[in-house]
Scaffold this motif. Sequence first.
Motif, PDB file in Angstrom:
ATOM      1  N   ASP A  95      39.559 -23.139  36.419  1.00  0.00           N
ATOM      2  CA  ASP A  95      39.227 -23.357  35.006  1.00  0.00           C
ATOM      3  C   ASP A  95      39.539 -24.786  34.569  1.00  0.00           C
ATOM      4  O   ASP A  95      39.198 -25.166  33.459  1.00  0.00           O
ATOM      5  N   ARG A  96      40.189 -25.549  35.431  1.00  0.00           N
ATOM      6  CA  ARG A  96      40.592 -26.901  35.028  1.00  0.00           C
ATOM      7  C   ARG A  96      39.897 -27.996  35.847  1.00  0.00           C
ATOM      8  O   ARG A  96      40.395 -29.121  35.943  1.00  0.00           O
ATOM      9  N   VAL A  97      38.745 -27.719  36.421  1.00  0.00           N
ATOM     10  CA  VAL A  97      38.067 -28.756  37.229  1.00  0.00           C
ATOM     11  C   VAL A  97      37.735 -29.993  36.393  1.00  0.00           C
ATOM     12  O   VAL A  97      37.804 -31.119  36.892  1.00  0.00           O
ATOM     13  N   GLY A  98      37.402 -29.781  35.117  1.00  0.00           N
ATOM     14  CA  GLY A  98      37.082 -30.931  34.259  1.00  0.00           C
ATOM     15  C   GLY A  98      38.280 -31.869  34.144  1.00  0.00           C
ATOM     16  O   GLY A  98      38.159 -33.092  34.297  1.00  0.00           O
ATOM     17  N   ALA A  99      39.449 -31.278  33.907  1.00  0.00           N
ATOM     18  CA  ALA A  99      40.679 -32.084  33.784  1.00  0.00           C
ATOM     19  C   ALA A  99      41.031 -32.743  35.115  1.00  0.00           C
ATOM     20  O   ALA A  99      41.544 -33.867  35.146  1.00  0.00           O
ATOM     21  N   MET A 100      40.749 -32.058  36.229  1.00  0.00           N
ATOM     22  CA  MET A 100      41.034 -32.653  37.547  1.00  0.00           C
ATOM     23  C   MET A 100      40.192 -33.911  37.760  1.00  0.00           C
ATOM     24  O   MET A 100      40.683 -34.939  38.241  1.00  0.00           O
ATOM     25  N   ILE A 101      38.917 -33.823  37.399  1.00  0.00           N
ATOM     26  CA  ILE A 101      38.021 -34.970  37.592  1.00  0.00           C
ATOM     27  C   ILE A 101      38.443 -36.121  36.694  1.00  0.00           C
ATOM     28  O   ILE A 101      38.500 -37.281  37.127  1.00  0.00           O
ATOM     29  N   ASP A 102      38.776 -35.806  35.433  1.00  0.00           N
ATOM     30  CA  ASP A 102      39.229 -36.864  34.520  1.00  0.00           C
ATOM     31  C   ASP A 102      40.488 -37.531  35.052  1.00  0.00           C
ATOM     32  O   ASP A 102      40.639 -38.754  34.986  1.00  0.00           O
ATOM     33  N   LEU A 103      41.398 -36.719  35.587  1.00  0.00           N
ATOM     34  CA  LEU A 103      42.645 -37.254  36.139  1.00  0.00           C
ATOM     35  C   LEU A 103      42.341 -38.200  37.313  1.00  0.00           C
ATOM     36  O   LEU A 103      42.907 -39.292  37.410  1.00  0.00           O
ATOM     37  N   ALA A 104      41.430 -37.770  38.185  1.00  0.00           N
ATOM     38  CA  ALA A 104      41.089 -38.585  39.352  1.00  0.00           C
ATOM     39  C   ALA A 104      40.496 -39.928  38.920  1.00  0.00           C
ATOM     40  O   ALA A 104      40.828 -40.979  39.490  1.00  0.00           O
ATOM     41  N   ALA A 105      39.637 -39.898  37.907  1.00  0.00           N
ATOM     42  CA  ALA A 105      39.033 -41.139  37.409  1.00  0.00           C
ATOM     43  C   ALA A 105      40.110 -42.028  36.805  1.00  0.00           C
ATOM     44  O   ALA A 105      40.151 -43.236  37.046  1.00  0.00           O
ATOM     45  N   GLU A 106      41.011 -41.404  36.052  1.00  0.00           N
ATOM     46  CA  GLU A 106      42.079 -42.173  35.400  1.00  0.00           C
ATOM     47  C   GLU A 106      42.999 -42.813  36.447  1.00  0.00           C
ATOM     48  O   GLU A 106      43.497 -43.919  36.270  1.00  0.00           O
ATOM     49  N   LEU A 107      43.214 -42.128  37.555  1.00  0.00           N
ATOM     50  CA  LEU A 107      44.116 -42.637  38.593  1.00  0.00           C
ATOM     51  C   LEU A 107      43.452 -43.691  39.487  1.00  0.00           C
ATOM     52  O   LEU A 107      44.095 -44.265  40.348  1.00  0.00           O
TER      53      LEU A 107
END
Lengths: 367, 101
Positions: A160-172
Motif C-alpha cells: 500500500d506504500r509503493v508511492g511513498a517508496m518511489i518518492d523516497l528513492a527519488a529524494e535519496l
Amino acid sequence: MNPPPPPRSLVAELTYRCPLGCLYCSNPVELAKSRAELSTADWSRAFAQAAALGVMQLHLTGGEPLLRDDLTELAAAARACDLYINLITSGAGLNEARLDALRAAGLDHVQLSLQDAGEAGADYVAGVRTHRRKIATARMIARLKIPLTLNFVVHRLNLDRVGAMIDLAAELGARRVELASAQFHGWALLNRAHLMPAREQNDRAEEIVRAAAERLRGVIEVVFVRNDYLAGRPKPCMGGWGRGTIVIDPAGRAMPCQAAASIRGLEFPDVRSATLEEIWRDSPVFNAFRGYDWMKEPCRSCPERERDFGGCRCQAFALAGDATATDPACALSPHHRTVLAARTESPASSEPIYRAAEGGRAAFSRQ
Amino acid sequence: MDAAAMERRGMNSDAGGAWRPRLAAGVRIRVDPADGRERLLFPEAALELNETAAAIIRLCDGRRALAEIVRELAGQFGDATALARETEEFLAAMRERRLVE
C-alpha cells in the motif's frame, strides 16, 4: 549437443551470514548446513575463469556481502579482469571509509535494499532496527556519487506504500528503484500466507507504479517485478536455466539459480575441483533443464516456451513435486490450483517466521 | 517539476546546443571478448551497440557538444542530416534511461 552460449553474469553469494532477518528472504532455509565459505583466492580464481568464459557482470551478494572482511580485495580481483561490479547489500556495516575503498578497488554500482517507506514497517519486516541507518547509508552513497539502485521487496505488508517508496528513492538520489514482488522461495515460502497480497491490493499498487514511472521518466527509473502467483503466467526464471547466469554459493557450489539447492537430487559441482568452463559446458546440473527436450506437456508444445522456458524449476519442484513439470504459476499447469489456493490461504500462525541469522533469532535486537 | 528535474530531462532551453554528453556514473563501455562487439555495461544489463552507436558513445566525453560529435562522425558515417537526427535521437533515448547525462 552444441556448446551453450557463454554466461553473461555471475552471482557470487559470498556468505549466508546476515544481520537482518527479513521475512521474505529467499536464501535456503537450511542455512546452518552451509557454514563453510570460499577463500579470497578461491573467489578470485572463479572471477577470472568467469571473465574468460564471457561473463561481464558480477553481482556480489549474500547474505550480507559486507560481512566478508576481504570484500575490497575481492572487488579489486574482479576489476582486474574487467568485470562490472554490482554490490547487493543491506548496507549494514558500510561506512564512508569502506565505501571509498570499495570504489577505489573498482566497485561500479550499489543496490541497497529497503524494506518499506517508513521505519516501523521496515523494521518489522527485517526483524531488527535497521531502517534509519539504511537511509543514512543511501545518502552517503549518493553523496559519494556512486550510482545507486534501491530495491524494495513488496508484499501484502507494504504494497500500500509503493508511492511513498518511489518518492523516497527519488529524494535519496537513486537512479533506479525496483519494486520486486516477493518470490516464494526459502523463508518467503514459509511466510507465504503472510506476504501474499490480495489481487486488488496488487493491482492498485501496479497502477500507482505505472503513473509514477511516467511522471518521473528521465529522473529515476521505476521498475515493478510482478507477482507470478497473480500473473497467471510463469516468470522466465533466470532467463532460462543455464542460459546466462552462474550462481556460486558461499561454500563454492556452482548452480544455475540461487534457489536450485532446494531441488532434491541435483548435484552441484564445486568450483575448487572443476573450472567454470567445465561446469558451464559439461556438468549434468547445468544441462539438466537446458533447451526444450526435458519439458513435459503443456510446455513441450507451447509457443510460450521460448519466452518463459517453462517458468521456475524450483517452484515446479516446490509446488508440483517435479522439477520437470510446468511451473504451477502458469494458468495452463495441471497444478495451477495450488497457486490459486495459495492466493487466499490464511496463515497457519499469527506470527511470521524470521530468517535465522547468525546465532538465530536471539541475536536480533528485536523491537 | 523542479529545475534540476527539468534539466535531467533535457528540458532546459539549450538542450540540444550546449549539451556536452558524457556517460553517466556507473556506465562503462567495453569490448565483449566473446564476439568482439562493443557493449555498454550498467547495473542491469549489457547493451549491445552497433558500430555507429559505439562511435557516438566513444565521443561522449563531457567535452564535445552534440554538434561536434555529429561533425566528427560525418566523415565516417555518411549523410550528415540523417546522422545528426539519428545521433540526437539515440542520445536523447540514452539520456532518458540515465545512461548518458
